[in-house]
Enzyme design. Structure first.
Site, mmCIF file in Angstrom:
data_model
loop_
_atom_site.group_PDB
_atom_site.id
_atom_site.type_symbol
_atom_site.label_atom_id
_atom_site.label_comp_id
_atom_site.label_asym_id
_atom_site.label_seq_id
_atom_site.Cartn_x
_atom_site.Cartn_y
_atom_site.Cartn_z
ATOM 1 N N ALA A 174 0.817 -1.226 0.000
ATOM 2 C CA ALA A 174 0.000 0.000 0.000
ATOM 3 C C ALA A 174 0.848 1.271 0.000
ATOM 4 O O ALA A 174 0.301 2.369 -0.014
ATOM 5 C CB ALA A 174 -0.935 -0.007 1.215
ATOM 6 N N SER A 175 2.173 1.138 0.008
ATOM 7 C CA SER A 175 3.001 2.344 0.174
ATOM 8 C C SER A 175 3.040 3.216 -1.076
ATOM 9 O O SER A 175 3.402 4.383 -0.994
ATOM 10 C CB SER A 175 4.418 1.959 0.599
ATOM 11 N N ASP A 214 6.761 -7.986 5.504
ATOM 12 C CA ASP A 214 7.172 -8.571 4.233
ATOM 13 C C ASP A 214 6.154 -9.660 3.897
ATOM 14 O O ASP A 214 6.046 -10.664 4.621
ATOM 15 C CB ASP A 214 8.589 -9.158 4.374
ATOM 16 N N ASN A 271 -1.946 -7.314 -2.901
ATOM 17 C CA ASN A 271 -1.461 -6.451 -3.981
ATOM 18 C C ASN A 271 0.072 -6.374 -4.058
ATOM 19 O O ASN A 271 0.617 -6.019 -5.094
ATOM 20 C CB ASN A 271 -2.062 -5.047 -3.779
ATOM 21 N N SER A 321 -2.299 -10.125 -13.137
ATOM 22 C CA SER A 321 -1.824 -9.261 -14.227
ATOM 23 C C SER A 321 -2.255 -9.857 -15.560
ATOM 24 O O SER A 321 -2.385 -11.080 -15.700
ATOM 25 C CB SER A 321 -0.301 -9.158 -14.208
ATOM 26 N N TYR A 331 7.608 -13.537 -13.376
ATOM 27 C CA TYR A 331 6.462 -12.668 -13.033
ATOM 28 C C TYR A 331 5.155 -13.244 -13.591
ATOM 29 O O TYR A 331 4.156 -13.331 -12.874
ATOM 30 C CB TYR A 331 6.732 -11.266 -13.593
ATOM 31 N N ALA A 345 4.488 -16.303 -14.423
ATOM 32 C CA ALA A 345 4.153 -17.551 -13.716
ATOM 33 C C ALA A 345 3.515 -17.232 -12.360
ATOM 34 O O ALA A 345 2.532 -17.859 -11.960
ATOM 35 C CB ALA A 345 5.402 -18.403 -13.530
ATOM 36 N N LYS A 352 1.815 -14.599 -11.591
ATOM 37 C CA LYS A 352 0.492 -14.000 -11.783
ATOM 38 C C LYS A 352 -0.524 -15.029 -12.296
ATOM 39 O O LYS A 352 -1.715 -14.956 -11.962
ATOM 40 C CB LYS A 352 0.602 -12.804 -12.735
ATOM 41 N N ILE A 411 -0.319 -0.290 -16.192
ATOM 42 C CA ILE A 411 -0.800 0.811 -15.357
ATOM 43 C C ILE A 411 0.385 1.724 -15.048
ATOM 44 O O ILE A 411 1.490 1.226 -14.757
ATOM 45 C CB ILE A 411 -1.384 0.254 -14.021
HETATM 46 P P1 NAP Z 1 4.825 -0.612 -7.237
HETATM 47 O O1 NAP Z 1 4.506 0.810 -7.504
HETATM 48 O O2 NAP Z 1 6.196 -1.115 -7.494
HETATM 49 O O3 NAP Z 1 4.399 -0.960 -5.726
HETATM 50 C C1 NAP Z 1 4.605 -2.226 -5.183
HETATM 51 C C2 NAP Z 1 4.166 -2.222 -3.735
HETATM 52 O O4 NAP Z 1 4.417 -3.528 -3.181
HETATM 53 C C3 NAP Z 1 4.911 -1.223 -2.885
HETATM 54 O O5 NAP Z 1 4.026 -0.673 -1.932
HETATM 55 C C4 NAP Z 1 5.965 -2.083 -2.194
HETATM 56 O O6 NAP Z 1 6.337 -1.465 -0.978
HETATM 57 C C5 NAP Z 1 5.186 -3.375 -1.982
HETATM 58 N N1 NAP Z 1 5.994 -4.563 -1.814
HETATM 59 C C6 NAP Z 1 6.930 -5.068 -2.635
HETATM 60 N N2 NAP Z 1 7.459 -6.189 -2.137
HETATM 61 C C7 NAP Z 1 6.825 -6.411 -0.948
HETATM 62 C C8 NAP Z 1 6.930 -7.415 0.046
HETATM 63 N N3 NAP Z 1 7.787 -8.432 -0.047
HETATM 64 N N4 NAP Z 1 6.113 -7.328 1.124
HETATM 65 C C9 NAP Z 1 5.248 -6.303 1.258
HETATM 66 N N5 NAP Z 1 5.108 -5.325 0.344
HETATM 67 C C10 NAP Z 1 5.894 -5.376 -0.745
HETATM 68 O O7 NAP Z 1 3.875 -1.576 -8.087
HETATM 69 P P2 NAP Z 1 2.394 -1.369 -8.676
HETATM 70 O O8 NAP Z 1 2.537 -1.077 -10.108
HETATM 71 O O9 NAP Z 1 1.590 -0.491 -7.807
HETATM 72 O O10 NAP Z 1 1.866 -2.872 -8.566
HETATM 73 C C11 NAP Z 1 0.992 -3.314 -7.542
HETATM 74 C C12 NAP Z 1 0.521 -4.719 -7.906
HETATM 75 O O11 NAP Z 1 -0.143 -4.662 -9.174
HETATM 76 C C13 NAP Z 1 1.641 -5.729 -8.063
HETATM 77 O O12 NAP Z 1 1.228 -6.985 -7.590
HETATM 78 C C14 NAP Z 1 1.849 -5.772 -9.552
HETATM 79 O O13 NAP Z 1 2.419 -6.988 -9.968
HETATM 80 C C15 NAP Z 1 0.433 -5.612 -10.039
HETATM 81 N N6 NAP Z 1 0.326 -5.145 -11.418
HETATM 82 C C16 NAP Z 1 0.882 -3.947 -11.794
HETATM 83 C C17 NAP Z 1 0.762 -3.549 -13.129
HETATM 84 C C18 NAP Z 1 1.348 -2.263 -13.624
HETATM 85 O O14 NAP Z 1 1.340 -2.059 -14.848
HETATM 86 N N7 NAP Z 1 1.828 -1.380 -12.793
HETATM 87 C C19 NAP Z 1 0.096 -4.365 -14.047
HETATM 88 C C20 NAP Z 1 -0.452 -5.564 -13.618
HETATM 89 C C21 NAP Z 1 -0.336 -5.935 -12.297
HETATM 90 P P3 NAP Z 1 7.756 -1.714 -0.244
HETATM 91 O O15 NAP Z 1 8.797 -1.675 -1.328
HETATM 92 O O16 NAP Z 1 7.832 -0.609 0.734
HETATM 93 O O17 NAP Z 1 7.635 -3.046 0.407
#
Ligand code: NAP
Length: 246
Positions: free
Chosen positions: A13-14, A62, A89, A141, A154, A156, A158, A187
């Site tokens: 959520a960060s 984590d 998420n 995804s 990735y 796999a 998803k 996104i």
């Molecule tokens: P992002 O901006 O990189 O954010 C990822 C978030 O996950 C951050 O809050 C990060 O915070 C947290 N995180 C990472 N590893 C973690 C862990 N081991 N434990 C707890 N928190 C963790 O990514 P996003 O684009 O918002 O993506 C969010 C989700 O949507 C992901 O699952 C991603 O695969 C999926 N998604 C994204 C897209 C896209 O195009 N952006 C498309 C399809 C699906 P910290 O680093 O502080 O832990």
């Protein structure tokens, strides 16, 4: 208000999608437990949620660590007494072509993206089963359905999330718990910000709606699936991708 007094846990959520999801749930009346590994952005998010008139708790965890997953759900129960909505998420990428992919890149992505969702769903499902109600939403995804060169790990993870979603949807349905996945397309977040202009243009050309998505596009789909309006929907994968995969 579609979620008045519901308690939601959102991982990752960060920033990005998770942050937008937490704010959208709060705007619909939910109280939030927001989790990630870094505390500072979570604390800022808590302040924003409180400004919307809702309660919020920041927990560093984590998602891939069993004890952290259990502690996260326990913290939610300690503060709010229940968990109505879990949004799995948290996710990472460690891209590379198959022939060059290292074991640790495979393990890190599968652990965070897939095992994390398993650990948290297991911890939350125990509680939701007792409550006889709950919503679990896994952020998968489009590449979990289409594949993508350079993302074997990735995609796999998803695709695995979709299997997890359908299996536990079947297990938990009788307990009043629905489980669904959302499969976003591309996104605009930190995850995709590093794409070159050329790749961005090529991607946009594949999207019938002619633009990359915003975190808010995903957040509104989450709100719907978390709400009472989606009570008869379980085991489904909702694409939020501008039509790039049908
Ligand atoms: P992002 O901006 O990189 O954010 C990822 C978030 O996950 C951050 O809050 C990060 O915070 C947290 N995180 C990472 N590893 C973690 C862990 N081991 N434990 C707890 N928190 C963790 O990514 P996003 O684009 O918002 O993506 C969010 C989700 O949507 C992901 O699952 C991603 O695969 C999926 N998604 C994204 C897209 C896209 O195009 N952006 C498309 C399809 C699906 P910290 O680093 O502080 O832990």
């Amino acid at each position: 208000m579609m979620l008045t007094d519901k308690v939601a846990v959102v991982t990752g959520a960060s920033r990005g999608i998770g942050r937008a999801v937490a704010l959208a749930l709060a705007a619909q009346g939910a109280d939030l437990v927001v989790a990630a590994r870094s505390l500072l952005p979570l604390q800022e998010l808590v302040t924003e949620i409180e400004a919307l008139g809702r309660k919020a708790l920041a927990v560093t965890a984590d998602a891939a660590v069993t004890e952290d997953a259990q502690r996260l759900i326990a913290s939610a129960v300690e503060r709010f007494g229940r968990v109505d909505i879990l949004i799995n998420n948290a996710g990472i990428t460690r891209d590379g072509l198959l022939l060059r992919m290292k074991d640790e890149d495979w393990d890190a992505v599968l652990d965070t993206n897939l095992k994390g969702a398993f650990l948290l769903s297991r911890a939350a499902a125990k509680l939701m089963s007792k409550q006889r109600s709950g919503r679990i939403i896994n952020i998968s995804s489009v590449v979990g359905m289409m594949g993508n060169p350079g993302q074997a790990n990735y995609s796999a993870s998803k695709a695995g999330l979709i299997g997890l979603t359908k299996s536990i949807a079947r297990e938990l349905a009788r307990r009043g718990v629905t489980v669904n996945a959302i499969a976003p397309g591309f996104i605009e977040t930190d995850m995709t910000r590093e794409l070159s202009e050329k790749v961005r243009q090529e991607l946009t050309a594949q999207i019938p709606l002619g633009r990359l998505g915003q975190a808010e596009d995903v957040a509104q789909a989450v709100v719907y699936l978390a709400s009472d309006h989606a009570g008869y929907i379980t085991g489904q994968v909702l694409g939020v991708n501008g039509g790039m995969y049908m």
